[in-house]
Design a protein around this motif. Structure first.
Motif, PDB file in Angstrom:
ATOM      1  N   UNK A 220     -14.966  -8.303  11.701  1.00  0.00           N
ATOM      2  CA  UNK A 220     -13.931  -7.115  12.015  1.00  0.00           C
ATOM      3  C   UNK A 220     -14.120  -6.394  13.098  1.00  0.00           C
TER       4      UNK A 220
ATOM      5  N   UNK B  66      -9.643  -6.083   5.844  1.00  0.00           N
ATOM      6  CA  UNK B  66     -11.116  -5.862   6.348  1.00  0.00           C
ATOM      7  C   UNK B  66     -11.910  -5.329   4.997  1.00  0.00           C
TER       8      UNK B  66
ATOM      9  N   UNK C  56     -16.499 -11.070   2.777  1.00  0.00           N
ATOM     10  CA  UNK C  56     -16.807 -10.540   3.907  1.00  0.00           C
ATOM     11  C   UNK C  56     -17.622 -11.345   4.946  1.00  0.00           C
ATOM     12  N   UNK C  57     -18.339 -12.211   4.138  1.00  0.00           N
ATOM     13  CA  UNK C  57     -19.423 -12.995   4.916  1.00  0.00           C
ATOM     14  C   UNK C  57     -18.823 -13.858   5.825  1.00  0.00           C
TER      15      UNK C  57
ATOM     16  N   UNK D  19     -11.643  -2.499   3.825  1.00  0.00           N
ATOM     17  CA  UNK D  19     -11.945  -0.766   3.996  1.00  0.00           C
ATOM     18  C   UNK D  19     -10.846  -0.028   2.968  1.00  0.00           C
ATOM     19  N   UNK D  20      -9.788  -0.637   2.942  1.00  0.00           N
ATOM     20  CA  UNK D  20      -8.801   0.072   1.830  1.00  0.00           C
ATOM     21  C   UNK D  20      -8.542  -0.706   0.803  1.00  0.00           C
ATOM     22  N   UNK D  21      -8.145  -0.238  -0.280  1.00  0.00           N
ATOM     23  CA  UNK D  21      -7.888  -1.023  -1.276  1.00  0.00           C
ATOM     24  C   UNK D  21      -6.194  -1.104  -1.437  1.00  0.00           C
TER      25      UNK D  21
ATOM     26  N   UNK E 168       1.007  -0.981   0.105  1.00  0.00           N
ATOM     27  CA  UNK E 168       0.037   0.201   0.014  1.00  0.00           C
ATOM     28  C   UNK E 168       0.934   1.195  -0.006  1.00  0.00           C
TER      29      UNK E 168
ATOM     30  N   UNK F   8     -12.520  -3.127  14.923  1.00  0.00           N
ATOM     31  CA  UNK F   8     -11.631  -2.044  14.673  1.00  0.00           C
ATOM     32  C   UNK F   8     -10.953  -1.314  16.328  1.00  0.00           C
TER      33      UNK F   8
ATOM     34  N   UNK G 100     -17.925  -9.270  -1.314  1.00  0.00           N
ATOM     35  CA  UNK G 100     -19.270  -9.535  -0.594  1.00  0.00           C
ATOM     36  C   UNK G 100     -19.099 -11.013   0.060  1.00  0.00           C
TER      37      UNK G 100
END
Lengths: 243, 553
Positions: A78, A48, A73-74, A50-52, A9, A80, A70
């Protein structure tokens, strides 16, 4: 099971996470430790969804989170580091809301919510608005909500922040039970004693790169230090500072 | 400085976006300028009454800006003096209370004043150019606006300090209720002071002199905006009469309010801030009936959408700063409908049936603008409303597309209901033809689809998840851009329909036959309007979706 492949990243030309590779098997509690700004939270946010990532890929239970977000994430829960919630919902309503997002409905839901509220000692506060909760109560509610859909992978950023000793013990026990049941727990923490106590494997990250990984004993051998994880961590990261 | 910083931070495409959007703002500014300029040119060509109307307009504009400034200061100072996260650090520092209060008040003034000032500037500039004002007028703009802002700030901050003194800040319910009532009172006073109905109905005056007298006295002599208007009018027309009295009134009032505020701050500010830190009360959740209604309506949409909409509805009705604005909405609708009910159509020199239908047509645009303004307040901030809890959505299996659609659907239904209510009731009051009733109902129906999409789309392109006060989100750059785009969209649809509607009505009332060429033009115009609406629905949502998918908090 979690797989990170060449995960990178870049923020404004600075590599926050640099070519990270990890493979964490089922039933493991994995500790992700490192100094401030090492890239722990960035890695966790990418895992999670939230970021690519700038480069590389993340597989959660064999599902690529970028290609099948999707479905991936199922199977993911997560937690935080800061429990930001919808303050105008009650604890019970929040759990119902979370269940709706994961498509959980039916009679079993109510029972599951009641059970989680009881486990996390929130039953008395279930119908109160979250705005009246203490920090620790909010953190317990977030953890309860992460377990609502019985995920196979749990990603946690600083799990013990704001928890009292009783709450901390409860969370540790729950993570252990969860891992025994075959789930994977990926945990970022500054509390080295916690990592040593509950994590089967640990990775030390510094400047976006993994500098050492394995069991506490493995790390001790790599660092040439005997004793607790704190000494090992300080030795390894001090070495990195000098280079 | 903010613009310079935005440019510095922006790179590549973002830099172009900042420049393009600033260009859009400038275009709106210039449009407003030329609009006022044209009106003033027309006024200046009318003997006797022209100058009176121009002065009346100046008074009205200043009164509106003054009211906006007070309300803006009330909202901003509540946040800046009592709720901001950095206040704990400030109060823990060795800074003295007057220093701390003054710095926060100064920040509040900067924060609250830029928009009314920027959008007020084209109006006063137009006055200067039309009336050929000299340098004294432009200089007077500075020394008139400055005390006027200080007075508005003084009043806004004073109201907030008194409210928090008696009601702990965390009990925002009571305070926002008070704020709402204050706004309603301000609006009511504004409306009464302007007495517009007297001016459109000269028959109620005994003589021309009385009518002119009413025009000359549009507002109270006790209002600071009136002192400013008198002063500016004297300068713009080059009147030799000294305006020292009004000048002194403005400056001494501003100074007095500042001193009183500082004195009050020493007495009550810290105790109010301290109360604001007290623990929040336990409060139980309720509204089971509402929950059942929402889940019955949204069940076919899937459990994720149902959950998202039910959550938004619950949060809306439990957040007093949100639902209390429904009272304002109610007042707005009542005033809107009342205005149509008192229109003196029978006294108009134009044939009544023409006027009724023309008004009904204009009403489409007007209702569109009302819906657009409400959308700026409620729909544009809908995505930002998720706040710091947005991680819950991002880490859930719900896609950005379904998230945006749930927002769209949640706001579309009430907005459609409201828009149709405005249109159908006003058309009923105007006694329009069945054709106009059908046309305006259908047009507003489709316009609302576009307006809501623009609101959600712009809200997703310019989200502010770190807001401390959701009311401020709508007044940001994205909110302004939304309002401009929405206004242009409504205007274009109305313009595209205006010609064909005139042709159809003329043919109907004169018993003429519409030629094939006219039919082609009519169908083409309506088709273009439809295409425009489809673009307005599709593009903002697509752009918003792209922005959310690329969002990196």
């Amino acid at each position: 099971m979690i797989t990170l492949e060449n995960l990178t990243k870049v923020y404004s030309g600075v590599k926050a996470v640099d070519n990270l590779n990890l493979r964490i098997s089922r039933g493991t509690i994995f500790g992700f430790i490192g100094p401030n700004g090492a890239g722990k939270t960035t890695t966790i946010k990418m895992m999670a969804g939230i970021l690519k990532p700038t480069e590389g890929r993340i597989l959660i239970n064999g599902l690529d989170i970028a290609r099948e977000p999707s479905r991936a994430k199922m199977t993911l829960g997560f937690i935080p580091d800061r429990p930001f919630l919808y303050e105008k919902l009650s604890g019970k309503e929040f759990l119902k809301f979370k269940a709706g997002l994961y498509g959980i409905t039916g009679d079993a839901l109510q029972e599951r919510i009641e059970r989680l509220l009881e486990v996390f000692e929130l039953t008395e506060w279930a119908d109160e608005l979250i705005e009246a909760y203490s920090h620790g109560m909010k953190q317990r509610l977030v953890i309860a909500s992460a377990m609502l859909h019985e995920p196979k992978v749990i990603i946690v950023d600083e799990p013990m922040v704001g928890l009292d000793p009783k709450g901390a013990k409860l969370v540790k026990d729950i993570f252990r039970d969860w891992a025994r049941g075959g789930s994977t727990v990926f945990m970022s923490t500054h509390t080295l004693a916690l990592a040593q106590e509950v994590c089967g494997e640990v990775a030390i990250v510094n400047r976006g790169r993994i500098v050492a990984s394995g069991t506490s004993e493995d790390l001790g051998c790599q660092a040439g230090v005997e004793g607790d994880l704190e000494r090992i961590f300080l030795k390894i990261t001090a070495g990195m500072e000098q280079t | 400085m903010g613009f310079r910083n935005s440019l510095r931070r922006a790179k590549g495409n973002k830099r172009i976006k900042v420049i393009v959007l600033t260009g859009g703002g400038l275009l709106f500014w210039l449009t407003l300028f030329f609009f006022v300029y044209r009106i003033l040119l027309y006024f200046s060509s009318q003997e006797i009454i022209g100058d009176i109307l121009a002065r009346h307009l100046l008074s009205m504009v200043l009164l509106i800006f003054f009211s906006m400034l007070i309300f803006s200061h009330i909202i901003t100072s509540f946040s800046n003096l009592y709720l901001s996260h950095d206040l704990e650090l400030c109060h823990a520092s060795p800074a003295t209370l007057p220093d701390l209060f003054l710095s926060r008040a100064f920040y509040t003034i900067l924060d609250s004043s830029w928009m009314p000032l920027v959008f007020g500037l084209p109006v006063v500039m137009a006055y200067g150019i039309v009336y050929g004002a000299g340098l004294a007028y432009y200089l007077s703009l500075i020394y008139v606006s400055f005390p006027l802002i200080l007075i508005a700030a003084g009043l806004g901050i004073m109201i907030i300090m008194l409210l928090v003194r008696f009601f702990p800040a965390q009990r925002a319910r009571d305070i926002t209720m008070f704020l709402t009532i204050i706004v309603i009172i301000i609006l009511y006073l504004l409306f009464r002071f302007l007495r517009p109905e007297r001016l459109v109905n000269p028959d109620t005056f005994m003589s021309v002199a009385q009518y002119l007298g009413a025009l000359k006295a549009p507002d109270s002599p006790y209002l600071p905006s009136r002192w400013a208007a008198d002063l500016l009018w004297a300068k713009v027309t080059g009147s030799p009469m000294s305006q020292m009295f009004n000048n002194l009134l403005l400056w001494t009032t501003a100074a007095a309010l500042m001193v009183i505020n500082l004195w009050m701050a020493e007495l009550i500010y810290f105790s109010g801030f301290s109360k604001a830190q007290e623990a929040k009360r336990r409060s139980r959740a309720g509204r089971k009936i509402l929950d059942k209604m929402v889940s019955a309506i949204t069940r076919p949409l899937g459990s994720d959408t149902t959950s998202l909409i039910a959550k938004d509805v619950r949060v809306f009705f439990r957040d007093n700063s949100q639902w209390s604005q429904l009272l304002l909405l109610g007042a707005l609708v009542v005033v809107y409908l009342y205005n149509f009910s008192v229109l003196p159509l029978e006294r108009s020199p134009i044939q009544s049936i023409y006027l009724q239908n023309a008004l009904s047509f204009l009403n489409i645009g007007l209702a569109g603008f009302v819906i657009s303004a409400l959308s700026a307040r409620f729909i544009f901030p809908a995505v930002s409303l998720e706040g710091n809890a947005f991680w819950i959505i991002l880490s859930s299996p719900v896609t950005a597309k379904r998230f945006l659609w749930s927002k769209y659907f949640a706001y579309l239904i009430p907005m459609l209901f409201l828009a149709e209510l405005l249109i159908i009731v006003t058309n009923y009051l105007l006694k329009v033809t069945a054709f106009m009733m059908a046309l305006s109902s259908v047009t507003i129906f489709f316009l609302v689809f576009g307006i809501v999409s623009l609101g959600i789309g712009f809200g997703a392109i310019y989200p502010n998840f770190k807001h401390e006060n959701i009311a401020k989100v709508a007044t940001g750059f994205g909110g302004v851009m939304y309002m401009i785009t929405s206004a242009v969209f409504i205007a274009l649809v109305v313009i595209l329909e205006a010609g064909p509607v005139y042709t159809i009505l003329s043919a109907h009332f004169r018993g003429e036959v519409i030629t094939p060429l006219q039919w082609f033009w009519i169908v083409s115009s309506f088709f273009l309007a439809l295409v425009l609406i489809i673009i307005a629905v599709q593009r903002p949502l697509a752009a918003g979706l792209k922005a959310l998918n690329n969002y990196e908090g």
